[in-house]
Design a protein around this motif. Structure first.
Motif, PDB file in Angstrom:
ATOM      1  N   ALA A 171      -9.129  15.071  18.442  1.00  0.00           N
ATOM      2  CA  ALA A 171      -8.377  15.614  19.577  1.00  0.00           C
ATOM      3  C   ALA A 171      -7.791  14.511  20.440  1.00  0.00           C
ATOM      4  CB  ALA A 171      -9.292  16.512  20.413  1.00  0.00           C
ATOM      5  N   ALA A 172      -8.519  13.410  20.572  1.00  0.00           N
ATOM      6  CA  ALA A 172      -8.020  12.307  21.408  1.00  0.00           C
ATOM      7  C   ALA A 172      -6.747  11.712  20.827  1.00  0.00           C
ATOM      8  CB  ALA A 172      -9.106  11.233  21.543  1.00  0.00           C
ATOM      9  N   VAL A 173      -6.701  11.601  19.479  1.00  0.00           N
ATOM     10  CA  VAL A 173      -5.510  11.060  18.832  1.00  0.00           C
ATOM     11  C   VAL A 173      -4.348  12.031  18.970  1.00  0.00           C
ATOM     12  CG1 VAL A 173      -4.511  10.289  16.650  1.00  0.00           C
ATOM     13  CG2 VAL A 173      -6.866   9.672  17.228  1.00  0.00           C
ATOM     14  N   GLU A 174      -4.619  13.304  18.750  1.00  0.00           N
ATOM     15  CA  GLU A 174      -3.572  14.316  18.910  1.00  0.00           C
ATOM     16  C   GLU A 174      -3.030  14.306  20.338  1.00  0.00           C
ATOM     17  OE1 GLU A 174      -2.028  16.012  16.852  1.00  0.00           O
ATOM     18  OE2 GLU A 174      -3.245  15.923  15.029  1.00  0.00           O
ATOM     19  N   SER A 175      -3.921  14.052  21.307  1.00  0.00           N
ATOM     20  CA  SER A 175      -3.484  13.988  22.700  1.00  0.00           C
ATOM     21  C   SER A 175      -2.539  12.812  22.916  1.00  0.00           C
ATOM     22  CB  SER A 175      -4.704  13.866  23.615  1.00  0.00           C
ATOM     23  OG  SER A 175      -4.302  13.760  24.962  1.00  0.00           O
ATOM     24  N   LEU A 176      -2.833  11.679  22.286  1.00  0.00           N
ATOM     25  CA  LEU A 176      -1.948  10.525  22.396  1.00  0.00           C
ATOM     26  C   LEU A 176      -0.585  10.823  21.781  1.00  0.00           C
ATOM     27  CD1 LEU A 176      -4.310   7.527  21.473  1.00  0.00           C
ATOM     28  CD2 LEU A 176      -3.490   8.174  23.742  1.00  0.00           C
ATOM     29  N   ILE A 177      -0.588  11.473  20.629  1.00  0.00           N
ATOM     30  CA  ILE A 177       0.672  11.788  19.948  1.00  0.00           C
ATOM     31  C   ILE A 177       1.494  12.782  20.766  1.00  0.00           C
ATOM     32  CG2 ILE A 177       1.673  12.836  17.886  1.00  0.00           C
ATOM     33  CD1 ILE A 177      -0.690  11.713  16.310  1.00  0.00           C
ATOM     34  N   GLN A 178       0.828  13.786  21.327  1.00  0.00           N
ATOM     35  CA  GLN A 178       1.534  14.769  22.145  1.00  0.00           C
ATOM     36  C   GLN A 178       2.133  14.117  23.395  1.00  0.00           C
ATOM     37  OE1 GLN A 178      -1.210  17.952  22.935  1.00  0.00           O
ATOM     38  NE2 GLN A 178      -1.413  18.514  20.765  1.00  0.00           N
ATOM     39  N   MET A 185       0.835  -1.203   0.000  1.00  0.00           N
ATOM     40  CA  MET A 185       0.000   0.000   0.000  1.00  0.00           C
ATOM     41  C   MET A 185       0.867   1.248   0.000  1.00  0.00           C
ATOM     42  SD  MET A 185      -2.782  -1.207   2.876  1.00  0.00           S
ATOM     43  CE  MET A 185      -3.623   0.390   2.828  1.00  0.00           C
ATOM     44  N   LYS A 186       0.248   2.342  -0.378  1.00  0.00           N
ATOM     45  CA  LYS A 186       0.929   3.624  -0.322  1.00  0.00           C
ATOM     46  C   LYS A 186       0.974   4.102   1.124  1.00  0.00           C
ATOM     47  CE  LYS A 186      -0.350   5.123  -4.965  1.00  0.00           C
ATOM     48  NZ  LYS A 186      -1.028   6.181  -5.770  1.00  0.00           N
ATOM     49  N   PRO A 187       1.979   4.928   1.462  1.00  0.00           N
ATOM     50  CA  PRO A 187       2.094   5.410   2.845  1.00  0.00           C
ATOM     51  C   PRO A 187       0.832   6.114   3.328  1.00  0.00           C
ATOM     52  CG  PRO A 187       4.081   5.916   1.617  1.00  0.00           C
ATOM     53  CD  PRO A 187       3.088   5.392   0.624  1.00  0.00           C
ATOM     54  N   GLU A 188       0.177   6.887   2.428  1.00  0.00           N
ATOM     55  CA  GLU A 188      -1.024   7.606   2.845  1.00  0.00           C
ATOM     56  C   GLU A 188      -2.128   6.654   3.301  1.00  0.00           C
ATOM     57  OE1 GLU A 188       1.221  10.089  -0.096  1.00  0.00           O
ATOM     58  OE2 GLU A 188       0.589   7.992   0.073  1.00  0.00           O
ATOM     59  N   ALA A 189      -2.258   5.518   2.604  1.00  0.00           N
ATOM     60  CA  ALA A 189      -3.296   4.549   2.964  1.00  0.00           C
ATOM     61  C   ALA A 189      -2.962   3.877   4.288  1.00  0.00           C
ATOM     62  CB  ALA A 189      -3.433   3.507   1.861  1.00  0.00           C
ATOM     63  N   ILE A 190      -1.678   3.579   4.499  1.00  0.00           N
ATOM     64  CA  ILE A 190      -1.274   2.957   5.766  1.00  0.00           C
ATOM     65  C   ILE A 190      -1.502   3.934   6.909  1.00  0.00           C
ATOM     66  CG2 ILE A 190       0.594   1.813   7.002  1.00  0.00           C
ATOM     67  CD1 ILE A 190       1.896   1.225   4.307  1.00  0.00           C
ATOM     68  N   ILE A 191      -1.177   5.189   6.678  1.00  0.00           N
ATOM     69  CA  ILE A 191      -1.384   6.211   7.703  1.00  0.00           C
ATOM     70  C   ILE A 191      -2.861   6.328   8.061  1.00  0.00           C
ATOM     71  CG2 ILE A 191      -1.310   8.703   8.119  1.00  0.00           C
ATOM     72  CD1 ILE A 191       1.369   8.745   6.638  1.00  0.00           C
ATOM     73  N   ALA A 192      -3.723   6.265   7.055  1.00  0.00           N
ATOM     74  CA  ALA A 192      -5.159   6.355   7.312  1.00  0.00           C
ATOM     75  C   ALA A 192      -5.628   5.218   8.215  1.00  0.00           C
ATOM     76  CB  ALA A 192      -5.926   6.344   5.991  1.00  0.00           C
ATOM     77  N   ASP A 193      -5.107   4.019   7.963  1.00  0.00           N
ATOM     78  CA  ASP A 193      -5.477   2.885   8.807  1.00  0.00           C
ATOM     79  C   ASP A 193      -4.947   3.040  10.228  1.00  0.00           C
ATOM     80  OD1 ASP A 193      -7.005   1.399   7.011  1.00  0.00           O
ATOM     81  OD2 ASP A 193      -5.223   0.558   6.069  1.00  0.00           O
ATOM     82  N   LEU A 194      -3.732   3.555  10.344  1.00  0.00           N
ATOM     83  CA  LEU A 194      -3.170   3.766  11.673  1.00  0.00           C
ATOM     84  C   LEU A 194      -3.928   4.852  12.423  1.00  0.00           C
ATOM     85  CD1 LEU A 194       0.651   3.489  10.935  1.00  0.00           C
ATOM     86  CD2 LEU A 194      -0.707   1.939  12.358  1.00  0.00           C
ATOM     87  N   ASP A 195      -4.351   5.894  11.707  1.00  0.00           N
ATOM     88  CA  ASP A 195      -5.161   6.940  12.337  1.00  0.00           C
ATOM     89  C   ASP A 195      -6.465   6.362  12.881  1.00  0.00           C
ATOM     90  OD1 ASP A 195      -3.427   9.067  12.078  1.00  0.00           O
ATOM     91  OD2 ASP A 195      -4.225   9.715  10.134  1.00  0.00           O
ATOM     92  N   ALA A 196      -7.093   5.476  12.091  1.00  0.00           N
ATOM     93  CA  ALA A 196      -8.335   4.842  12.549  1.00  0.00           C
ATOM     94  C   ALA A 196      -8.075   3.979  13.772  1.00  0.00           C
ATOM     95  CB  ALA A 196      -8.939   4.006  11.424  1.00  0.00           C
ATOM     96  N   ALA A 197      -6.960   3.256  13.757  1.00  0.00           N
ATOM     97  CA  ALA A 197      -6.615   2.405  14.896  1.00  0.00           C
ATOM     98  C   ALA A 197      -6.307   3.241  16.133  1.00  0.00           C
ATOM     99  CB  ALA A 197      -5.430   1.518  14.544  1.00  0.00           C
ATOM    100  N   LEU A 198      -5.625   4.363  15.934  1.00  0.00           N
ATOM    101  CA  LEU A 198      -5.314   5.233  17.064  1.00  0.00           C
ATOM    102  C   LEU A 198      -6.573   5.880  17.628  1.00  0.00           C
ATOM    103  CD1 LEU A 198      -1.981   6.971  16.013  1.00  0.00           C
ATOM    104  CD2 LEU A 198      -2.370   5.598  18.064  1.00  0.00           C
ATOM    105  N   SER A 199      -7.496   6.257  16.760  1.00  0.00           N
ATOM    106  CA  SER A 199      -8.754   6.830  17.237  1.00  0.00           C
ATOM    107  C   SER A 199      -9.509   5.820  18.091  1.00  0.00           C
ATOM    108  CB  SER A 199      -9.611   7.258  16.039  1.00  0.00           C
ATOM    109  OG  SER A 199     -10.835   7.820  16.485  1.00  0.00           O
ATOM    110  N   ALA A 200      -9.577   4.581  17.626  1.00  0.00           N
ATOM    111  CA  ALA A 200     -10.229   3.529  18.409  1.00  0.00           C
ATOM    112  C   ALA A 200      -9.453   3.256  19.696  1.00  0.00           C
ATOM    113  CB  ALA A 200     -10.345   2.256  17.572  1.00  0.00           C
ATOM    114  N   SER A 201      -8.120   3.314  19.621  1.00  0.00           N
ATOM    115  CA  SER A 201      -7.290   3.077  20.800  1.00  0.00           C
ATOM    116  C   SER A 201      -7.553   4.129  21.868  1.00  0.00           C
ATOM    117  CB  SER A 201      -5.809   3.088  20.413  1.00  0.00           C
ATOM    118  OG  SER A 201      -5.509   2.073  19.487  1.00  0.00           O
ATOM    119  N   ALA A 202      -7.710   5.385  21.430  1.00  0.00           N
ATOM    120  CA  ALA A 202      -7.964   6.458  22.387  1.00  0.00           C
ATOM    121  C   ALA A 202      -9.280   6.228  23.122  1.00  0.00           C
ATOM    122  CB  ALA A 202      -7.986   7.803  21.669  1.00  0.00           C
ATOM    123  N   THR A 203     -10.303   5.811  22.380  1.00  0.00           N
ATOM    124  CA  THR A 203     -11.604   5.534  23.011  1.00  0.00           C
ATOM    125  C   THR A 203     -11.518   4.340  23.946  1.00  0.00           C
ATOM    126  OG1 THR A 203     -12.730   6.396  21.042  1.00  0.00           O
ATOM    127  CG2 THR A 203     -14.028   5.045  22.555  1.00  0.00           C
TER     128      THR A 203
END
Length: 340
Positions: A284-291, A111-129
Motif C-alpha cells: 500500500a505504501a508503494v501504491e500511495s507513492l505512485i498515486q 535484464m528482462k523488464p520484469e526483473a528490473i521492475i521487481a528491483d524497482l518495486d523493492a527500492a520503492l518499498s524501501a523508499s516508502a519506509t
C-alpha cells in the motif's frame, strides 16, 4: 541488482536507532531543563554523568544519520543500475563508457523488464519506509532542538545574572579594601590598630566583612563555572541537533526526487511488458507513492536537472569531501532555498 526485501533488516535497524536517538535526546534535554529551571545552585550536578548522557546521545544521532545516509545511497545505486539495464535494452553499448567493474558486469548481462521492475518495486518499498522515517525524524529532532535552545537561554540568563552578582561583589570588595587602606593611613606610623581600641574594632569588622565578601565571591565563581560547563555541554548537543536536522532535510529532499525517478522508470518499463505476464501486487505504501506521483502534474518535470541539484546539495551537506574542486568553489543559493 538488489534482492527484494534486502533493505528490510537495515530499515528495521534504522527505525530502532532513530527511536533510541530521539529517546536519548529527549532525556538529555529534560535533564538540561531541570538545571535551567529556577534560581537554585547546581553544585550537586554529576558532570561525568551529564557528559556521558550527551556523548551517547550524539553517538546515537550519528549512527542514525549514517544508516539513513547508507540507505539513500544504496537505493540510488539500485536505481542507477536499473536505469542502465533499461538503457541497455535500446543501446547495447550503454555502460561500456564507464570503466568500473560493476558497470561492465551489468553491461554484459541485460535484464528482462520484469526483473528490473521487481528491483524497482523493492527500492520503492524501501523508499516508502525511509520516507516515513524522515517524516518521523525531522519534527522530533526539531522539537528537541527548539526545547534545548529554550533551556540553554534560561541557563545563559542565569549565568549572566551570576556575572552581574560577581561584579557587584567585586565592587564591594574593592570598597572594603579602600576603607581598610584609609583606616591604616589614619594611624600613626609604626602603630597597630590594637593600640587604638576605637580603630581596632572598626579594623576587625572590615577584615571580617572582607572575608565574607571573598567567601561569597568564591561561591558565585564556582556556581558560574559549573553553569558555564553545563552550557558548553548542551551547546554541543544543540549544534549536533541542528546539523542533524539539516542532514535529514538534505536526505529527504534527495529521496523525494529519487522516488520520482524510480516511478518514472517503472512506468517506462511497464510499457515494455505484456500486462498479463506481470503479476505485481505492490504494498500500500508503494501504491500511495505512485498515486501521489500521478496526481502531481509537476512530478517528473525537468527530472534530470532537479536530480542533479538535489544530488549536489546532498553531497555538499553530507559528503563534501566527494565534491570536485570547481563545485566547492562555486557559490550557490541552495542553502537559503526551502526544502520540500
Amino acid at each position: 541488482m538488489a534482492i527484494p526485501h534486502s533493505f528490510d533488516s537495515v530499515l528495521d535497524k534504522a527505525q530502532v536507532t532513530l527511536d533510541d536517538a530521539i529517546g536519548s535526546t529527549s532525556a538529555a534535554v529534560a535533564t538540561l531543563a531541570s538545571h535551567a529551571r529556577g534560581e537554585e545552585r547546581i553544585d550537586t550536578v554529576n558532570f561525568p554523568v551529564e557528559e556521558t548522557l550527551v556523548r551517547e546521545t550524539v553517538e546515537l544521532l550519528d549512527r542514525w544519520k549514517s544508516l539513513a545516509l547508507s540507505l539513500v545511497k544504496d537505493l540510488d545505486r539500485v536505481t542507477a543500475e536499473a536505469d542502465l539495464q533499461h538503457r541497455r535494452r535500446f543501446d547495447e553499448n550503454a555502460g561500456f563508457e564507464d570503466a568500473s567493474l560493476l558497470r561492465r558486469k551489468l553491461a554484459r548481462g541485460p535484464m528482462k523488464p520484469e526483473a528490473i521492475i521487481a528491483d524497482l518495486d523493492a527500492a520503492l518499498s524501501a523508499s516508502a519506509t525511509l520516507d516515513l522515517l524522515f517524516k518521523q525524524a525531522r519534527p522530533a529532532l526539531s522539537r528537541c532542538f527548539h526545547d534545548c535552545e529554550i533551556h540553554l537561554e534560561g541557563a545563559i540568563k542565569r549565568r549572566r545574572k551570576l556575572d552581574f552578582e560577581i561584579e557587584e561583589v567585586q565592587r564591594d570588595a574593592d570598597a572594603v579594601i579602600t576603607r581598610i587602606a584609609s583606616l591604616r593611613r589614619s594611624l600613626p606610623l609604626a602603630s597597630h590598630p590594637d593600640a587604638h581600641p576605637e580603630l581596632g574594632e572598626d579594623y576587625r569588622d572590615l577584615l571580617a566583612e572582607q572575608d565574607e565578601i571573598r567567601k561569597r565571591e568564591r561561591g558565585l565563581q564556582s556556581d558560574r563555572m559549573m553553569r558555564q560547563r553545563l552550557i558548553d555541554i548542551y551547546e554541543g548537543l544543540a549544534g549536533v541537533l541542528n546539523a542533524q536536522i539539516a542532514a535529514v532535510g538534505a536526505m529527504a529532499g534527495k529521496l523525494t526526487v529519487d522516488i520520482e525517478q524510480r516511478i518514472a522508470l517503472l512506468k517506462a518499463l511497464a510499457l515494455e511488458v505484456d500486462p498479463p505476464s506481470l503479476v505485481a501486487v505492490r504494498p500500500a505504501a508503494v501504491e500511495s507513492l505512485i498515486q501521489a506521483f500521478e496526481s502531481n502534474v509537476l512530478a517528473g518535470h525537468d527530472l534530470a536537472a532537479r536530480k542533479a541539484h538535489v544530488d549536489f546539495v546532498f553531497a555538499r551537506r553530507l559528503e563534501p569531501h566527494l565534491l570536485s574542486a570547481p563545485a566547492e568553489v562555486e557559490e550557490t543559493s541552495d542553502d537559503v532555498q526551502p526544502e520540500g
